[in-house]
Design a protein around this motif. Structure first.
Motif, short mmCIF file in Angstrom:
data_model
loop_
_atom_site.label_atom_id
_atom_site.label_comp_id
_atom_site.label_asym_id
_atom_site.label_seq_id
_atom_site.Cartn_x
_atom_site.Cartn_y
_atom_site.Cartn_z
N HIS A 308 46.43 -6.49 -27.85
CA HIS A 308 47.64 -7.29 -27.64
C HIS A 308 48.76 -6.81 -28.55
CE1 HIS A 308 45.11 -9.70 -25.27
NE2 HIS A 308 44.38 -10.10 -26.28
N PHE A 312 52.54 -5.28 -27.89
CA PHE A 312 53.75 -5.64 -28.64
C PHE A 312 54.47 -4.38 -29.11
CE2 PHE A 312 55.01 -5.92 -33.16
CZ PHE A 312 56.24 -6.53 -32.98
N LEU A 318 59.93 0.42 -26.78
CA LEU A 318 60.84 0.60 -25.64
C LEU A 318 62.24 0.14 -26.02
CD1 LEU A 318 61.36 1.17 -22.62
CD2 LEU A 318 60.64 -1.15 -22.14
N LEU A 319 62.34 -1.06 -26.61
CA LEU A 319 63.65 -1.59 -26.99
C LEU A 319 64.30 -0.70 -28.04
CD1 LEU A 319 62.88 -5.42 -27.05
CD2 LEU A 319 64.10 -4.11 -25.31
N ILE B 65 68.51 -9.15 -13.87
CA ILE B 65 67.21 -9.57 -13.37
C ILE B 65 66.36 -9.86 -14.60
CG2 ILE B 65 66.14 -7.29 -13.24
CD1 ILE B 65 65.01 -8.33 -10.47
N PHE B 113 70.32 -7.67 -26.63
CA PHE B 113 70.05 -6.28 -26.27
C PHE B 113 70.90 -5.86 -25.08
CE2 PHE B 113 66.11 -6.92 -28.67
CZ PHE B 113 66.15 -5.78 -29.43
N MET B 119 72.21 -2.24 -22.11
CA MET B 119 70.97 -1.77 -21.51
C MET B 119 70.75 -2.44 -20.16
SD MET B 119 68.20 -1.85 -24.40
CE MET B 119 68.53 -1.67 -26.10
N ILE B 120 69.88 -1.79 -19.36
CA ILE B 120 69.56 -2.32 -18.04
C ILE B 120 68.66 -3.56 -18.20
CG2 ILE B 120 68.38 -1.78 -15.89
CD1 ILE B 120 69.19 1.09 -16.33
N LEU B 122 66.49 -5.08 -16.37
CA LEU B 122 65.08 -4.98 -15.99
C LEU B 122 64.26 -4.39 -17.12
CD1 LEU B 122 62.80 -5.07 -13.84
CD2 LEU B 122 63.41 -2.73 -13.29
N ILE B 123 64.79 -3.34 -17.75
CA ILE B 123 64.01 -2.65 -18.78
C ILE B 123 63.97 -3.47 -20.06
CG2 ILE B 123 63.97 -0.56 -20.17
CD1 ILE B 123 64.72 0.90 -17.63
N VAL B 124 65.07 -4.11 -20.41
CA VAL B 124 65.07 -4.98 -21.59
C VAL B 124 64.05 -6.10 -21.42
CG1 VAL B 124 66.41 -6.65 -22.89
CG2 VAL B 124 67.46 -4.52 -22.20
N LEU B 126 61.48 -6.25 -19.39
CA LEU B 126 60.11 -5.71 -19.40
C LEU B 126 59.64 -5.57 -20.84
CD1 LEU B 126 59.89 -2.72 -16.86
CD2 LEU B 126 58.36 -4.67 -16.96
N GLY B 127 60.51 -5.00 -21.68
CA GLY B 127 60.16 -4.80 -23.08
C GLY B 127 59.97 -6.10 -23.82
N SER B 128 60.91 -7.04 -23.65
CA SER B 128 60.81 -8.29 -24.42
C SER B 128 59.61 -9.10 -23.95
CB SER B 128 62.11 -9.09 -24.33
OG SER B 128 62.35 -9.49 -23.00
N SER B 130 56.79 -7.87 -22.99
CA SER B 130 55.63 -7.25 -23.62
C SER B 130 55.56 -7.61 -25.11
CB SER B 130 55.73 -5.75 -23.42
OG SER B 130 54.68 -5.09 -24.00
N VAL B 131 56.73 -7.64 -25.76
CA VAL B 131 56.77 -7.98 -27.18
C VAL B 131 56.29 -9.42 -27.40
CG1 VAL B 131 58.36 -8.51 -29.06
CG2 VAL B 131 58.56 -6.35 -27.84
N GLY B 134 52.59 -9.87 -26.45
CA GLY B 134 51.75 -9.18 -27.42
C GLY B 134 51.65 -9.94 -28.73
N LEU B 135 52.80 -10.44 -29.22
CA LEU B 135 52.78 -11.21 -30.47
C LEU B 135 51.98 -12.49 -30.29
CD1 LEU B 135 56.36 -11.01 -31.99
CD2 LEU B 135 54.24 -10.06 -32.87
N LEU B 137 49.54 -13.29 -28.12
CA LEU B 137 48.10 -13.10 -27.98
C LEU B 137 47.51 -12.41 -29.21
CD1 LEU B 137 48.00 -12.00 -24.25
CD2 LEU B 137 47.24 -14.16 -25.19
#
Lengths: 331, 323
Positions: A308, A312, A318-319, B65, B113, B119-120, B122-124, B126-128, B130-131, B134-135, B137
């Protein structure tokens, strides 16, 4: 023209490459310093060479869609569908015949490979037609078809994984040729073919032009629609190839394999200098980016980070890369 | 007559007619569909997806989006429930404010961001996503808070219902409709709302006529995050458990619902009424597969096809209006 000049020209053409190589070297150095005994082992690099090609090929497929300013969110769906259909083919339609010799088995696997690649081609063509004929935005078209492909995987498998691939199929994902991992060889071959296609043929040039300015491309008389269609067909076929390698390596195919690959593929493209708005991207950049990320991931796994937290780190990376690119473009 | 023609051209009317047609067909196949219990359940199933759809609608109208709202909703829900258990909190008002604020903060981070670095979206997002996931879980935990450990106040709140004609209608449906009215007022009756439409239609023009585009982006993504956070906790109170892995894959359904409702992914177009209808249509299709005895492994295929057909129709409509 001396060598020095040549080098700077290469760097200027894509100054991202230098930044990427630097990032890779830094990651390599830090990981070797933190985990010298585990990281710097032949076994580690060998296992990376088996795992990264799938992701690398998915990333190249994603890059092809991004070159024209699109995106392919269905790559994972296509990869799984290809693997599962091949699995259905091997277990239901043409089960292994113990009497068949080696040639028969190889023919059976070759038929499976053709079937899987064909699925990818058709799926990619569907994406391309929806985007060029029905004029659906790539995000929505591939979001929808991705859902359909994953849905078909669910229908075909009913949930659990399909197992029982022939031994030769496994060689595609696990085998070694001249002591080198077969997936790595496939990746190198694919990368070279796509690189030549993008930089040395009119098809590649067209894609870059369409991505840079779609309106100008139409006025210049480029057959935009056909080129975009071809690019999604190619992207679908590559996704299917990744599906073959994934199912070969794990000897199983399942509807939700590799779902985390989607974000990673986008990340690798962006990190590798692909412009998601279209017009810029190189196979070399994507290849270096995927290696950099794999080194990072394997290092973190050795330090016993949970999966996980690695998610992160992907997202944060990516950002961060996007921020760096924004600063560089502004300068 | 002219009014009727105008009404027929609106995408809301089309969606409404499709909904009506599907309801009649399902009612013919299985008359149990028309029982008040079933209809009220259907409405109840609209609530969470609906509030999230309002969140996506705001972002989509602004020309962006958002695929990060499921992660934000999960984070707001899980953190709030854990905090309620840790402090033994009995009320529900404060937790909902807390969850909304968590969502708001995440949404503002997206806006930061997107606006600062151009930035685009969709990509921002997607990244946020995941961040945040991830944090949540990786650092907070992966264990599900089950019904026996859920705060009783939250469960009681989620259970509150009205008795209408012998069947129980969840009060949450009214919470959802109330929020829809608020978003509708914001989008159509305030300058902020107009600025979101203007920014989505053409960011550069919006800037030149004097809209504060930075404020617009922050308001759009902040509100979207806040709605997602609120929806997250509401979800936990309605199903009586808090699972940090919840809402995976919701982005597809919700975006599909908003697009079905006639919003344009290029921004500047979309309505609250259309979104409500789009959500209802999506939930109707999903639930009817069960009632029509179709194996639910087909769900993904059906939803995917609905997205493709709906977006093809909207693209066709947009081309006609342009021509």
């Amino acid at each position: 023209m001396n060598k020095q000049f040549d080098l700077s020209r290469v760097i200027n053409r894509d100054n991202n490459i230098l930044q990427l190589i630097l990032i890779t070297v830094v990651i390599f150095a830090v990981m070797s310093w933190l985990e010298p005994t585990k990281f710097l082992r032949y076994y580690n690099f060998e296992s990376i060479s088996f795992i990264f090609p799938e992701l690398g090929i998915v990333a190249i497929a994603m890059m092809l869609a991004m070159l024209t300013g699109g995106i392919d969110l269905s790559v994972i769906g296509i990869a799984n569908l290809a693997g599962i259909l091949a699995g259905v083919f091997f277990t239901k339609l043409l089960p292994g015949d113990p009497a068949a010799g080696m040639a028969g088995e190889i023919a059976r696997v070759a038929a499976g490979v053709m079937l899987a690649l064909g699925v990818g081609l058709v799926a990619g063509a569907l994406n391309g037609l929806l985007i060029t004929r029905a004029k659906i935005t790539p995000i929505l078209a591939t979001l929808g078809t991705g859902q359909v492909f994953t849905g078909l995987c669910m229908v075909l498998t009913g949930g659990p994984a399909i197992v029982g691939f022939p031994a030769y199929w496994g060689l595609i994902g696990n085998g070694k040729l001249f002591g080198i991992a077969v997936p790595l060889l496939i990746f190198v071959a694919v990368a070279m073919v796509i690189a030549v296609l993008l930089t040395r043929t009119s098809f590649g040039l067209n894609l870059f032009l369409i991505g840079t300015n779609p309106r100008a491309a139409v006025f210049a008389g480029l057959k935009s629609d056909r080129m975009v269609l071809y690019s999604y067909m190619l992207s679908g076929t590559l996704a299917a190839l990744a599906g073959i390698m994934l199912s070969g390596r794990t000897n199983a195919a399942k509807s939700d394999y590799g779902t985390s690959y989607l974000l990673q593929a986008v990340l690798i493209c962006v990190l590798g200098g692909t412009n998601p708005a279209g017009g810029r991207g190189t196979v070399l950049g994507v290849s270096i980016a995927v290696i950099a990320l794999m080194l990072l991931a394997s290092g973190f796994q050795m330090m016993r980070f949970s999966n996980h937290l690695i998610d992160f780190i992907w997202g944060g990376f990516l950002l961060l890369v996007m921020v760096l690119n924004a600063f560089r473009n502004r300068a | 007559m002219n009014h009727l023609a105008k009404l027929m051209r609106r995408s809301e009317t089309a969606v409404f007619l499709i909904v009506l047609a599907i309801m009649i067909v399902i009612g013919l196949i299985n008359p149990a569909f028309w029982q008040a219990d079933n209809l009220f359940n259907l409405l109840r199933a609209n609530v969470i997806i609906g509030i999230m759809a309002l969140s996506v609608l705001i972002v989509m109208v602004s020309g962006g989006i958002d695929v990060s709202f499921p992660a934000f909703a999960a984070a707001a829900m899980y953190l709030t429930v854990l905090a309620m258990n840790a402090y033994g909190h009995e009320g529900v008002l404060l937790p909902f404010i807390g969850a909304t604020l968590i969502g708001l903060l995440c949404g503002l981070a997206n806006a930061f961001f997107i606006h600062t670095f151009r930035m685009i979206p969709l990509i921002v997002t997607l990244g946020s996503a995941s961040v945040v996931r991830g944090l949540l879980l990786g650092l907070v935990g992966t264990s599900i808070v089950n019904i026996d450990r859920m705060p009783p106040a939250l469960i009681a709140f989620g259970r509150s219902s009205l008795e209408i004609g012998g069947a129980k209608l969840s009060v949450m449906v009214f919470v959802y409709l109330g929020l829809a009215v608020l978003v509708w007022l914001l989008l159509t009756r305030t300058m902020t709302g107009r600025s979101i439409f203007a920014y989505g239609d053409d960011a550069e023009s919006a800037k030149r006529v004097g809209f504060n585009t930075r404020r617009t982006v922050y308001v759009a993504y902040g509100l979207a995050g806040a709605l997602a956070g609120f929806a997250g906790l509401l979800h936990a109170s309605m199903i009586w458990l808090a699972n940090p892995r919840d809402f995976v894959g919701y982005e597809l359904d919700v975006i599909a619902a908003v697009v079905l409702g006639g919003a344009s992914i290029f921004g500047g177009r979309g309505s609250v009424l259309g979104t409500l209808l789009g959500v209802f249509l999506l939930v109707l299709i999903k639930n009817s597969l069960i009632i029509m005895r179709i194996d639910n492994t087909w769900q993904g295929v059906v939803i995917g096809c609905v997205i493709v057909v709906a977006t093809a129709l909207t693209a066709w409509r947009d081309r006609k209006t342009l021509a």
